[in-house]
Motif scaffolding. Structure first.
Motif, PDB file in Angstrom:
ATOM      1  N   ILE A 179      67.748  13.473  17.047  1.00 43.34           N
ATOM      2  CA  ILE A 179      67.670  12.121  17.583  1.00 43.34           C
ATOM      3  C   ILE A 179      67.731  12.187  19.109  1.00 43.34           C
ATOM      4  O   ILE A 179      68.690  12.703  19.671  1.00 43.34           O
ATOM      5  CB  ILE A 179      68.818  11.229  17.069  1.00 43.34           C
ATOM      6  CG1 ILE A 179      68.860  11.225  15.528  1.00 43.34           C
ATOM      7  CG2 ILE A 179      68.684   9.813  17.624  1.00 43.34           C
ATOM      8  CD1 ILE A 179      67.649  10.627  14.876  1.00 43.34           C
ATOM      9  N   ASP A 180      66.694  11.653  19.775  1.00 41.63           N
ATOM     10  CA  ASP A 180      66.694  11.591  21.227  1.00 41.63           C
ATOM     11  C   ASP A 180      67.471  10.368  21.708  1.00 41.63           C
ATOM     12  O   ASP A 180      67.707   9.420  20.946  1.00 41.63           O
ATOM     13  CB  ASP A 180      65.262  11.516  21.757  1.00 41.63           C
ATOM     14  CG  ASP A 180      64.502  12.825  21.584  1.00 41.63           C
ATOM     15  OD1 ASP A 180      65.149  13.855  21.281  1.00 41.63           O
ATOM     16  OD2 ASP A 180      63.272  12.814  21.744  1.00 41.63           O
ATOM     17  N   VAL A 181      67.844  10.388  22.989  1.00 46.28           N
ATOM     18  CA  VAL A 181      68.593   9.288  23.601  1.00 46.28           C
ATOM     19  C   VAL A 181      67.796   8.793  24.800  1.00 46.28           C
ATOM     20  O   VAL A 181      67.470   9.573  25.703  1.00 46.28           O
ATOM     21  CB  VAL A 181      69.982   9.761  24.059  1.00 46.28           C
ATOM     22  CG1 VAL A 181      70.731   8.616  24.736  1.00 46.28           C
ATOM     23  CG2 VAL A 181      70.784  10.306  22.880  1.00 46.28           C
ATOM     24  N   ILE A 182      67.452   7.514  24.799  1.00 45.66           N
ATOM     25  CA  ILE A 182      66.694   6.967  25.920  1.00 45.66           C
ATOM     26  C   ILE A 182      67.448   5.798  26.536  1.00 45.66           C
ATOM     27  O   ILE A 182      68.296   5.168  25.900  1.00 45.66           O
ATOM     28  CB  ILE A 182      65.267   6.555  25.505  1.00 45.66           C
ATOM     29  CG1 ILE A 182      65.284   5.349  24.554  1.00 45.66           C
ATOM     30  CG2 ILE A 182      64.544   7.720  24.868  1.00 45.66           C
ATOM     31  CD1 ILE A 182      63.888   4.780  24.292  1.00 45.66           C
ATOM     32  N   VAL A 183      67.136   5.520  27.793  1.00 49.18           N
ATOM     33  CA  VAL A 183      67.851   4.511  28.574  1.00 49.18           C
ATOM     34  C   VAL A 183      66.880   3.440  29.050  1.00 49.18           C
ATOM     35  O   VAL A 183      65.827   3.739  29.614  1.00 49.18           O
ATOM     36  CB  VAL A 183      68.544   5.146  29.794  1.00 49.18           C
ATOM     37  CG1 VAL A 183      69.350   4.088  30.553  1.00 49.18           C
ATOM     38  CG2 VAL A 183      69.431   6.309  29.372  1.00 49.18           C
ATOM     39  N   GLU A 184      67.240   2.199  28.836  1.00 50.67           N
ATOM     40  CA  GLU A 184      66.438   1.073  29.302  1.00 50.67           C
ATOM     41  C   GLU A 184      66.943   0.587  30.649  1.00 50.67           C
ATOM     42  O   GLU A 184      68.151   0.594  30.907  1.00 50.67           O
ATOM     43  CB  GLU A 184      66.523  -0.066  28.276  1.00 50.67           C
ATOM     44  CG  GLU A 184      65.668  -1.273  28.597  1.00 50.67           C
ATOM     45  CD  GLU A 184      65.746  -2.333  27.503  1.00 50.67           C
ATOM     46  OE1 GLU A 184      65.123  -3.387  27.685  1.00 50.67           O
ATOM     47  OE2 GLU A 184      66.422  -2.108  26.479  1.00 50.67           O
ATOM     48  N   ASN A 185      66.033   0.179  31.518  1.00 45.36           N
ATOM     49  CA  ASN A 185      66.448  -0.615  32.677  1.00 45.36           C
ATOM     50  C   ASN A 185      66.840  -1.983  32.115  1.00 45.36           C
ATOM     51  O   ASN A 185      65.995  -2.796  31.776  1.00 45.36           O
ATOM     52  CB  ASN A 185      65.316  -0.734  33.705  1.00 45.36           C
ATOM     53  CG  ASN A 185      64.006  -1.235  33.095  1.00 45.36           C
ATOM     54  OD1 ASN A 185      63.508  -0.684  32.126  1.00 45.36           O
ATOM     55  ND2 ASN A 185      63.449  -2.289  33.668  1.00 45.36           N
ATOM     56  N   HIS A 186      68.123  -2.200  31.988  1.00 43.38           N
ATOM     57  CA  HIS A 186      68.574  -3.326  31.166  1.00 43.38           C
ATOM     58  C   HIS A 186      69.642  -4.169  31.836  1.00 43.38           C
ATOM     59  O   HIS A 186      69.519  -5.388  31.938  1.00 43.38           O
ATOM     60  CB  HIS A 186      69.102  -2.779  29.831  1.00 43.38           C
ATOM     61  CG  HIS A 186      69.224  -3.812  28.755  1.00 43.38           C
ATOM     62  ND1 HIS A 186      70.088  -3.692  27.695  1.00 43.38           N
ATOM     63  CD2 HIS A 186      68.586  -4.994  28.573  1.00 43.38           C
ATOM     64  CE1 HIS A 186      69.975  -4.743  26.914  1.00 43.38           C
ATOM     65  NE2 HIS A 186      69.073  -5.553  27.422  1.00 43.38           N
ATOM     66  N   VAL A 187      70.717  -3.538  32.268  1.00 47.64           N
ATOM     67  CA  VAL A 187      71.838  -4.272  32.844  1.00 47.64           C
ATOM     68  C   VAL A 187      72.355  -3.546  34.079  1.00 47.64           C
ATOM     69  O   VAL A 187      72.253  -2.327  34.201  1.00 47.64           O
ATOM     70  CB  VAL A 187      73.002  -4.437  31.833  1.00 47.64           C
ATOM     71  CG1 VAL A 187      72.632  -5.395  30.723  1.00 47.64           C
ATOM     72  CG2 VAL A 187      73.398  -3.088  31.241  1.00 47.64           C
ATOM     73  N   GLY A 188      72.939  -4.350  34.999  1.00 47.81           N
ATOM     74  CA  GLY A 188      73.627  -3.769  36.149  1.00 47.81           C
ATOM     75  C   GLY A 188      72.761  -2.833  36.974  1.00 47.81           C
ATOM     76  O   GLY A 188      71.574  -3.089  37.233  1.00 47.81           O
ATOM     77  N   ILE A 189      73.348  -1.716  37.338  1.00 50.79           N
ATOM     78  CA  ILE A 189      72.697  -0.771  38.240  1.00 50.79           C
ATOM     79  C   ILE A 189      71.458  -0.133  37.637  1.00 50.79           C
ATOM     80  O   ILE A 189      70.570   0.332  38.352  1.00 50.79           O
ATOM     81  CB  ILE A 189      73.725   0.308  38.674  1.00 50.79           C
ATOM     82  CG1 ILE A 189      73.217   1.054  39.912  1.00 50.79           C
ATOM     83  CG2 ILE A 189      74.041   1.252  37.520  1.00 50.79           C
ATOM     84  CD1 ILE A 189      74.266   1.962  40.539  1.00 50.79           C
TER      85      ILE A 189
END
Length: 330
Positions: A179-189
């Motif tokens: 399982i890969d882990v990805i990050v959204e430009n979503h909240v805060g910084i």
């Protein structure tokens, strides 16, 4: 049958609802459908948020509803089945429903499990461990990845260091189940694309990437009056990062894209984002994965009763038509 586009959108804006309107917005109205898309189309479960929160739609029916709208890729939202992460019967049923619909389980978008960029190591570790059950759930569903948030308070370099530490732990845990882990430009910084791209460079793993979202670039927002979705919906963005620059910076790391929309012009284009410019950026990056529709106008309509917003189903269909048109013109 000839269709007057202006008449259609006007009718939509004054409250036409449901699949009747959705069916009345064919892709042939907007673009040459003979040209193949360079990407696949999926949908964020959040596009039906107003339906889930009013219990008009059961989370188990997500795949069937997406199929009705001609969409096969599924982005699940943990918030709609937050108490079911370890419920194997529920997860197996969800997986069966998606298989029956001929759908592809793409990812679980995880929210509410703590701050992965917190500078306090103990707080950060608790947040990391809170995500483990969602990695397990993704494995059960057959999703190849989960989406996480990396926010935090403090100096940007310090928050980045903390985020890299958390992502490393999640990647290690996820790798055991592929399982890969990805990050959204979503909240805060994380809405600062340059900062998030910097985090990706530090992580430097093929099992980590970004979920590039057209609409999440507010780097300074008013504080919500209440700590719930209603409070957040009333907040205002005070400063926004350039979205086109941001998408350009995030695409080299992208394992997914969110085509976010809220409302449309009379020509059927997005009123806030130039989709044609966005899809040119996406294509030029070499991306050929899944682009997920994330229509939020139905939720805004529920809270504001503003007629400019279409309901969930009509808005998803209008977004899908625009995505197809912009994608073919890129």
């Amino acid at each position: 049958m000839k269709i007057n586009r202006r008449h259609f959108v006007k009718q939509a804006a004054v409250g036409a609802t449901g699949l009747g309107l959705a069916a009345a917005l064919p892709g042939s109205l907007f673009a040459d459908t003979s040209k193949e898309l360079f990407f696949k189309i999926s949908i964020s479960q959040f596009s039906f948020a107003s339906q889930f929160w009013t219990q008009k739609l059961n989370p188990l029916d997500f795949a069937a509803k997406a199929k009705e709208l001609g969409i096969s890729g599924l982005d699940y939202c943990s918030m709609f089945f937050a108490d079911k992460a370890r419920d194997q019967q529920f997860l197996n049923d969800l997986k069966k429903r998606s298989a029956d619909a001929g759908s592809y389980n793409l990812r679980i978008m995880v929210d509410g499990e703590g701050v992965l960029g917190d500078l306090n190591e103990a707080v950060r570790l608790k947040a990391v461990e809170g995500h483990y059950k969602w990695i397990d759930a993704a494995a059960t569903l057959g999703c190849p990845m989960i989406r996480v948030n990396v926010e935090g308070e403090g100096a940007p370099a310090d928050v980045a260091k903390a985020a890299v530490d958390s992502l490393g732990k999640l990647i290690e845990y996820g790798s055991k189940q592929h399982i890969d882990v990805i990050v959204e430009n979503h909240v805060g910084i994380s809405c600062n694309a340059a900062w998030l791209a910097g985090v990706m460079k530090q992580v430097n793993s093929k099992h980590c990437g970004t979920l590039a979202d057209f609409g999440n670039f507010c780097i300074n927002r008013t504080k919500p009056e209440t700590n719930d979705i209603a409070g957040y919906m009333k907040t205002k963005c005070l400063e926004e990062y350039d979205k086109y620059k941001g998408i350009t910076e995030l695409m080299p790391f992208a394992k997914g894209v969110h085509a976010k929309s809220h409302f449309f012009t009379t020509a059927g284009d997005d009123a806030e984002t130039d989709f044609y410019k966005m899809f040119k950026i996406i294509k030029d990056s070499g991306f050929n994965g899944w682009v997920s529709i994330e229509y939020e106008g139905g939720l805004l309509k529920m809270y504001s009763q503003d007629a400019k917003y279409l309901d969930d189903y009509a808005g998803v269909t209008a977004t899908k038509n625009l995505v197809e048109k912009a994608g073919r013109m890129a």
